[in-house]
Structure formats: C-alpha cells, structure tokens
Write a protein that holds these residues in place. Sequence first.
Motif, PDB file in Angstrom:
ATOM      1  N   ILE A  40     -17.497 -34.144  15.269  1.00 49.93           N
ATOM      2  CA  ILE A  40     -17.140 -32.861  15.882  1.00 49.93           C
ATOM      3  C   ILE A  40     -17.826 -31.772  15.064  1.00 49.93           C
ATOM      4  O   ILE A  40     -17.462 -31.529  13.904  1.00 49.93           O
ATOM      5  N   CYS A  41     -18.837 -31.132  15.664  1.00 47.87           N
ATOM      6  CA  CYS A  41     -19.711 -30.205  14.956  1.00 47.87           C
ATOM      7  C   CYS A  41     -19.446 -28.777  15.423  1.00 47.87           C
ATOM      8  O   CYS A  41     -19.040 -28.540  16.569  1.00 47.87           O
ATOM      9  N   ASP A  42     -19.681 -27.845  14.502  1.00 48.52           N
ATOM     10  CA  ASP A  42     -19.573 -26.431  14.875  1.00 48.52           C
ATOM     11  C   ASP A  42     -20.705 -25.662  14.206  1.00 48.52           C
ATOM     12  O   ASP A  42     -21.370 -26.162  13.293  1.00 48.52           O
ATOM     13  N   ASP A  43     -20.938 -24.429  14.675  1.00 45.89           N
ATOM     14  CA  ASP A  43     -22.003 -23.587  14.130  1.00 45.89           C
ATOM     15  C   ASP A  43     -21.435 -22.517  13.217  1.00 45.89           C
ATOM     16  O   ASP A  43     -21.987 -21.415  13.108  1.00 45.89           O
TER      17      ASP A  43
ATOM     18  N   GLY B 119     -28.703 -27.472   9.498  1.00 48.27           N
ATOM     19  CA  GLY B 119     -28.970 -26.155  10.060  1.00 48.27           C
ATOM     20  C   GLY B 119     -27.811 -25.194   9.924  1.00 48.27           C
ATOM     21  O   GLY B 119     -27.854 -24.103  10.517  1.00 48.27           O
ATOM     22  N   GLY B 120     -26.775 -25.554   9.200  1.00 48.17           N
ATOM     23  CA  GLY B 120     -25.604 -24.705   9.053  1.00 48.17           C
ATOM     24  C   GLY B 120     -24.454 -25.191   9.911  1.00 48.17           C
ATOM     25  O   GLY B 120     -24.652 -25.746  10.981  1.00 48.17           O
TER      26      GLY B 120
END
Length: 407
Positions: free
Chosen positions: A339-342, A389-390
């Motif tokens: 589960i990825c977020d920016d 990429g953060g």
Amino acid sequence: MSYTLLRFYLGIVLVVLLLFFSLNQLYSWVYQRDDLADAAQTMLQHVHQFSQQDKLNCRLSETDDCTDSLFVTYPAGMWQPQPNFIYAVEVMRDQQGNASMCSEMPGGELLCLSQLNLPDGTDFSIDLAHVFILLLLLCLFWLSRNLFRDVETLRMNALQEIKLGHLPAFQLSPKSYLQPLAQSLTRMNQTIADLNSLQREMADTVCHDIKTPLARMRFIMLSLESNISAAHYAQVCRNLLEIEDNVYDYLRLAQQDFRSDLHLSQVPLSQLLQQMIDKFSANTEHQIELTAGPAINIQADEKLLQRALSNLLSNALRYCHTKVWIELSVQGNDCLIDICDDGAGWHSNQQPSPNHSPDGLSHHGIGLAIVTRVANQHGGEFLRMSRAGGGAVARLKLPVGSTYSNS
C-alpha cells in the motif's frame, strides 16, 4: 510415574551398573595379581624350609593325607573339577579355609602347593563393593526423587498453559529447590489474570459507552432521511454499521481473553481490495487505485485481513498528498500487498509525529499494531519501507497457502 522420570531413573541404573562392572574388573585385576604374588613368595619360603626338615612331595591316597607336605598331588578321581573350566594356575581353599595354589597336570591329576597362609580379606572386600554400589544407587534415588518430580510438574503445567492459555494451579515439594521459580510463575500468572480481567472490564465499559451514542445516531439518521440525499444517507449508515460491527467484534474478543482462533478460507485478494477501495473512495477526496497484478487467492481469516488492510489504507490516506495505490505481487510462497502513498515517507523529517497527523487528530499507533498482530497470526510479517521517488510503502507479507493464477 511419568515417562520422563522413568527415563531419568533408567539412566541412573545404567550408570551405577557401569560403575559396578568397572570396579569389579579393577578389583579382579588387583586382587588376582596380589594372590599370585603372595603365593609365589610363600612358595619360595616353604621350599627352603621344607627342603631341610620335612617332606616336599606327597601323593594323596587312602592311607596318606599328606598333611605335612608342601607339594600335594591329587590323583584323578580324588578331586572334582568344574565342567568347562581350565585349571591353569588357581588359588583354591579346602573346607577348613586353607589355601593352595593348584594346576591341572596331564592325566587329570592336580598338583597343588599347600600351606600358603594367604590373607583372608578378599571375600569381604567383594561384599563391601556390592554394599557401596547399593548405597550409591539409593543415595542417587533419594537426592533426585523431589527435584525431577518438580521439574516434571512444571513441564506438564507449561504444556497446559500452551493448550489452555493460562497456567493452572500447581504445587511443588515443600522444600523444593525450584520453589522460588514456582512462586514467581504463580505471581506472574495471577498478574496476567488480573490484567485480563481489567481489560475485559474496560472493554465492556468502553463498548457500552459507544453503543449508546450509536443508537442515538441511528435514531437521528431516521429523522434526517428525508432531508439529505440518498447517497449521503447510505454512506452514513454504512459507517455506523461498520462501527457497530467493530464494537461487537471487540466485545467477543474480550470475552475470549483476547485469544481468537483463525477462521481460514480462500480469499480472492483482488476482489477484496477492490471492495475496500470502493468503500474508502466514497469518504475521501484522494485518489485510490489497484494496479494490475496476478489474481491471488490466499488462505486467511477474511475478517482479520480486512481489518488490517483497512488500517493500512486509513493510515496511507491520512499522510498522502494526492494519491494512494495498491500493488499485488508474488515472491516465492508469499504474496506481497504493498500500500503506497505519495506522502513524506516513514523516515522523512517532514513526516508528522506518530501522535499528530495532518487531520489535526491525535493517533496512538494502535492501527499499525493491529496490522502487525494480524500478520504474525497468519505466519507473515508487516514491513515499513520508503519509495525511491518519495512516499511510504506499507507491505503486508503473507503466505499464499494455495495456488494462484495470473490474470
């Protein structure tokens, strides 16, 4: 008597028997060598003495018992050899206890050197060795009777604790060496029981306090149904139902001392995740999506898995800037749910403190602790990683438990 205790006593018996045979062999070597040395020394003295004043040789017969002779020959038939025994050089005694050193000659005759005057302590030494072995065995049994009984008691109660979830009452020997350990375990068991009781009481209280305003909110929603849109009304009802389900789940868990068994089933991950995305999308302005990946069916407790994923999605939406996405993949026998977020990421200096999130509310890390617990219950793990990429990646790594197919 338990099997473990029997094995220990068998070990003691074997050790004592080995010790006995070792001592017996050592005694045989030492005392046989001394008998022969004493016999040889006596023979030399008597040969010198008898050669001057007495008769050296005598053949035993019905008329001559050879009482004063140094060398006595027993004709065949006048002595009884033991079957299958070779009389090479043996120290023998007659009924009066007089010792002679004898050897069997050709023709079945027995030639003996009499009047040896050997010491009479060897037979008593053999008896003393047997007494020593017996006392040693009794001493070992006496010293170990309580210690290993207490060890076995602790072991059986530990197995009961693993099976039942609590340590049953037990009692050791009055002066047991393990008594301090037993007292510590008893106090620890009582402390755990008190904590579980307090936790159940707190759970009952908190859940009761939540159920009352929930019932009021349901009543208020019924009166407002005609004043709000159908979509908003359905959304609020879904959230109220979810809160109520969580409250009752927590109550059932508290009644089981917070020890629940897994209810495993085949869970289609893509379908489950899409349902959760649809539910969360209705309550947030951020973008949520599921990237293309393999269609994986895993063996898991669907309700617990849904709760863990819900916590991870809530956490990602709380810290993201604009977007949250879910990636599915397979690694060996495990499936990876990322589960990825920016957002700022786990280790960024811009990451808010654990107790204060961008929504202005205070959070205490309970959600991630629940995720870790669910992962461990399924034989997996929960990992926190940062994206190149953060942003942050919350990875739930679970064993597949079944085959999967690529979509």
